[in-house]
Scaffold this active site. Structure first.
Site, PDB file in Angstrom:
ATOM      1  N   CYS A  95      46.755   6.964  27.544  1.00 27.41           N
ATOM      2  CA  CYS A  95      46.284   7.846  28.599  1.00 27.41           C
ATOM      3  C   CYS A  95      44.759   7.968  28.560  1.00 27.41           C
ATOM      4  CB  CYS A  95      46.883   9.252  28.523  1.00 27.41           C
ATOM      5  SG  CYS A  95      48.663   9.263  28.521  1.00 27.41           S
TER       6      CYS A  95
ATOM      7  N   ARG B 162      43.567   2.240  28.849  1.00 32.50           N
ATOM      8  CA  ARG B 162      44.283   3.153  27.949  1.00 32.50           C
ATOM      9  C   ARG B 162      45.718   3.431  28.405  1.00 32.50           C
ATOM     10  NH1 ARG B 162      40.724   5.911  24.663  1.00 32.50           N
ATOM     11  NH2 ARG B 162      42.240   7.566  24.354  1.00 32.50           N
TER      12      ARG B 162
ATOM     13  N   TRP C  85      49.891   6.405  29.997  1.00 33.59           N
ATOM     14  CA  TRP C  85      50.746   5.498  29.233  1.00 33.59           C
ATOM     15  C   TRP C  85      51.926   6.355  28.790  1.00 33.59           C
ATOM     16  CZ3 TRP C  85      52.427   5.001  24.037  1.00 33.59           C
ATOM     17  CH2 TRP C  85      52.978   3.746  23.721  1.00 33.59           C
TER      18      TRP C  85
ATOM     19  N   ASN D 260      46.216  13.954  26.989  1.00 31.85           N
ATOM     20  CA  ASN D 260      46.374  12.700  26.251  1.00 31.85           C
ATOM     21  C   ASN D 260      46.836  13.070  24.853  1.00 31.85           C
ATOM     22  OD1 ASN D 260      46.125  10.143  25.086  1.00 31.85           O
ATOM     23  ND2 ASN D 260      43.947  10.449  24.651  1.00 31.85           N
ATOM     24  N   GLY D 261      48.016  12.579  24.448  1.00 29.99           N
ATOM     25  CA  GLY D 261      48.519  12.902  23.109  1.00 29.99           C
ATOM     26  C   GLY D 261      50.005  13.164  23.167  1.00 29.99           C
TER      27      GLY D 261
ATOM     28  N   GLU E  62      47.716 -13.370  13.674  1.00 28.68           N
ATOM     29  CA  GLU E  62      46.874 -12.923  14.781  1.00 28.68           C
ATOM     30  C   GLU E  62      47.141 -13.755  16.038  1.00 28.68           C
ATOM     31  OE1 GLU E  62      45.395 -10.499  15.608  1.00 28.68           O
ATOM     32  OE2 GLU E  62      44.098 -11.136  17.230  1.00 28.68           O
TER      33      GLU E  62
ATOM     34  N   LYS F 128      48.552 -12.210  19.666  1.00 26.46           N
ATOM     35  CA  LYS F 128      47.742 -12.419  20.879  1.00 26.46           C
ATOM     36  C   LYS F 128      48.592 -13.061  21.958  1.00 26.46           C
ATOM     37  CE  LYS F 128      45.082 -10.716  20.352  1.00 26.46           C
ATOM     38  NZ  LYS F 128      44.314  -9.828  19.544  1.00 26.46           N
TER      39      LYS F 128
ATOM     40  N   GLU G 293      51.563 -10.612  23.230  1.00 32.43           N
ATOM     41  CA  GLU G 293      51.232  -9.408  23.984  1.00 32.43           C
ATOM     42  C   GLU G 293      50.804  -9.708  25.410  1.00 32.43           C
ATOM     43  OE1 GLU G 293      48.004  -6.842  22.559  1.00 32.43           O
ATOM     44  OE2 GLU G 293      46.975  -8.576  21.751  1.00 32.43           O
TER      45      GLU G 293
ATOM     46  N   HIS H 125      63.362 -21.566   4.566  1.00 34.96           N
ATOM     47  CA  HIS H 125      64.223 -20.515   4.013  1.00 34.96           C
ATOM     48  C   HIS H 125      64.920 -19.731   5.124  1.00 34.96           C
ATOM     49  CE1 HIS H 125      62.818 -21.470   0.051  1.00 34.96           C
ATOM     50  NE2 HIS H 125      61.583 -21.459   0.515  1.00 34.96           N
TER      51      HIS H 125
ATOM     52  N   LYS I 121      45.452   0.113  25.183  1.00 28.74           N
ATOM     53  CA  LYS I 121      44.408  -0.345  24.272  1.00 28.74           C
ATOM     54  C   LYS I 121      44.303   0.533  23.025  1.00 28.74           C
ATOM     55  CE  LYS I 121      40.660  -2.710  23.243  1.00 28.74           C
ATOM     56  NZ  LYS I 121      40.944  -4.040  22.694  1.00 28.74           N
TER      57      LYS I 121
END
Ligand code: AGP
Length: 613
Positions: free
Chosen positions: A2, A27, A74, A98-99, A486, A490, A493, A509, A608
């Protein structure tokens, strides 16, 4: 998680709020809304499911107001719906949040008994109900009383219908920064929303209440004492937070890496003279990081989330090699639930681009409480993690807007290299000459990275072979395994292709059963010490028909039958190959997402900055 913004002043609130929301959209982008004073104490709310661009079409051009608040969401509590979009109102209170309010269920039951009925499924509306229930004309008193009842994380901007042109704000956990300009007072989740109006800003400290009017911002403690905020200045300008001719922020940020790395590395190189010889060494005196931080350590713990944790995996390899101290890398969301062993000879390194990731912040707080030494590698100046850490290494990568982290990652890598070199020098494990030689290698990596960035078309052509893939594997050993992790995050997402990173020797394995004809495997072979073993692992997947894209050191000399495409990296020592190889993987992910027609910068369901646990 948010984005929130509030403006009161002589300009058009609509313009400030909507442009601020566009800047904050990284966000969250499930829904967006604004509430503004539109005369006679009337508050008009316009909100809708979808992105800020949709909200913009719903706000009439003639919409007239000089004070309002805006939110881009979000979703956490409650699905993506019109009712759950912010702002939320109850009685005389309209707010954005936001939270996450953790005790919202018991508050909801309590407040429902007073005749207030929520219309949304959000915790934020319960906060509006709570503040309204406590409001008797003194906004600060109501907010302070509500803060005493609320558990969890929050940043609120609040309008009271009987206090036109004023915005009240408070935060705990979630960020808020504010600035005063000739045009008026502005507050937002992130400096990127303020940048076009001011470079000077302050971070609203936790448990303080800000009141914004046209001419001033007054900050008080919960019991009403006035506090003078500490102003900071950003060093980057508005163009840093724009696309500057690139199609996407991610593409732009990938190409900014050489400059970002220069900013991270160069100011910390200091000339030392010994026996008449000059050496350039990493030196953190200006950062306030003393050598003693690295001496007498029994262990190092690195904790972070996502990409920042992958940078930490590289840090572990460097520290263990150069310092000979045991290092663990912990996912920050797991860290505090696994009874970590921390003492004053433990160095806990937290890594975060935003400096606001809730789990990383909680891990840092636990480390501090346990008496461990703390050092944070952070990009955003003045962020919560930076402010709560005993020592901070700022990466200076500049604003990173795309959800997929790129330049922040390589800047975090550079930070780990510099810290490992300096710590090994301080602990007398590297001589001055060796430390200078290693440091030179780090600087020389930058032109090599620039060369990789010039090869975008080559990677776009390879990406065309990935757009139909449903599963993909990254394999590597040592540093190449850390980088595989990484590369995998990338890719998944932003392309929504399922992918996994595997230590190449581990495939047999279990995972080898998933390798079938034409399944793409991106094999990293940049480390000569494990090259022969890596070749065997590539043979294993090739024998099962995998479509192999090889990313290899220039002289790796791997037989052409073992791959479909080979991306040769420019010459650097193996130690620095993660930088050039990272750029290759970033560009492959970028082009694959673009070719699949996806929203590169704002992938579905993600945000983000993750300020909830
Ligand atoms: C990276 O591409 C991700 N979007 C994500 O994993 C990110 O690195 C993670 O959320 C941590 O963020 P931070 O660096 O701001 O703490």
């Amino acid at each position: 998680m948010c984005g929130i913004i509030g403006f009161t002043g002589c300009g058009r609130a609509k313009d400030v709020l909507l442009s601020g929301l566009s800047a904050l959209e990284y966000r969250g982008y499930d829904s967006a809304g604004i509430s503004c004073f539109t005369g006679d104490g009337k508050i008009t709310t316009i909100k809708s499911v979808g992105k800020v661009s949709k909200l913009k079409t719903q706000v009439p051009e003639e919409f007239s107001s000089t004070c309002g608040i805006g939110h881009t969401r979000w979703a956490t509590h409650g699905g993506v719906s019109q009712a759950n979009a912010h702002p939320h109102s109850c009685g005389r209170v309209t707010l954005i949040h936001n939270g996450i309010i953790e005790n919202y269920l018991c508050l909801r039951d309590e407040l429902s008994a007073t005749g207030r009925t929520p219309v949304s499924g959000t915790d934020s509306e319960i906060a509006a109900m709570l503040i309204d229930s406590l409001y008797t004309g003194d906004a600060r008193a109501a907010i302070a009383a509500a803060a005493a009842r609320l558990e969890g994380a929050y940043a609120f901007c609040i309008l009271f219908s009987d206090q036109p042109e004023k915005i009240y704000c408070i935060r705990k956990g979630s960020p808020l920064v504010a600035c005063q300009t000739k045009m008026g007072s502005i507050i937002a989740s992130d400096m990127v929303a303020l940048l076009r109006y001011s470079k000077d800003y302050f971070v609203l400290e936790e448990d303080l209440i800000a009141c914004l009017t046209h001419d001033e911002i007054t900050v008080t403690t919960l019991d009403g004492r006035t506090v003078a905020p500490d102003y900071l200045t950003v060093t980057w300008d508005v163009s840093s937070a724009q696309k500057n001719g690139f199609n996407h922020y991610m593409e732009k940020e990938i190409h900014e890496q050489p400059d970002a790395l220069l900013r991270t590395i160069t100011p910390r190189l200091v000339k030392y003279v010994e026996n008449g010889e000059s050496y350039m060494l990493p030196d953190f005196t200006a950062d306030g990081i003393p050598d003693s931080l690295f001496l007498g350590l029994s262990r190092i713990v690195i904790t972070a989330c996502g990409t920042a944790m992958h940078a930490g995996m590289m840090g572990k390899i460097l520290f263990e090699e150069l310092l000979h101290i045991p290092v663990t890398v912990d996912i920050a969301s797991e860290f505090r639930y696994q009874n970590p062993i921390l003492s004053e000879d433990t160095l806990v390194i937290t890594v975060s681009q935003s400096g606001e990731t809730a789990d990383t912040l909680a891990a840092l707080r636990l480390a501090t409480e346990s008496g461990a030494r703390t050092l944070s590698i952070v990009n955003v100046k003045g962020s919560s993690i930076a402010r709560e850490s005993a020592h901070v290494f700022y990466t200076h990568a500049g604003p990173e807007i795309a959800v997929a982290s790129t330049k922040a990652y390589t800047a975090q890598l550079a930070a780990f290299y510099m810290i490992a070199f300096r710590a090994a020098f301080a602990a007398r494990r590297l001589s001055i000459g060796e430390c200078a030689e290693y440091t030179k290698g780090l600087s020389l990596m930058i032109p090599a990275l620039t060369k990789v960035l010039e090869r975008g078309e080559e990677f776009a052509a390879i990406s065309r072979h990935l757009i139909k893939a449903t599963d993909l594997f990254f394999i590597g050993r040592g540093m190449d395994y850390a980088l595989s992790c990484e590369g995998s995050i990338k890719l998944k997402e932003i392309t929504y292709i399922h992918s996994e990173a595997y230590a190449a020797g581990e495939l047999k394995h279990g995972t080898l059963s998933l390798i079938a004809p034409d399944v793409p495997v991106i094999a990293l072979a940049t480390q000569h010490n494990v090259l022969a073993k890596m070749v065997s692992n590539i043979k294993e997947v090739r024998a099962r028909g995998a479509f192999v894209i090889l990313v290899a050191a220039k002289d790796a000399g791997i037989e052409p039958e073992l791959y479909d495409f080979c991306i040769e990296l420019p010459e650097t020592s193996d130690r620095f190959a993660p930088f050039t190889a990272a750029a290759v993987l970033q560009l492959i992910a970028y082009h694959t997402s673009f070719l699949r027609g996806l929203d590169v910068d704002q992938p579905r369901h993600l945000a983000k900055s993750v300020t909830v646990e």
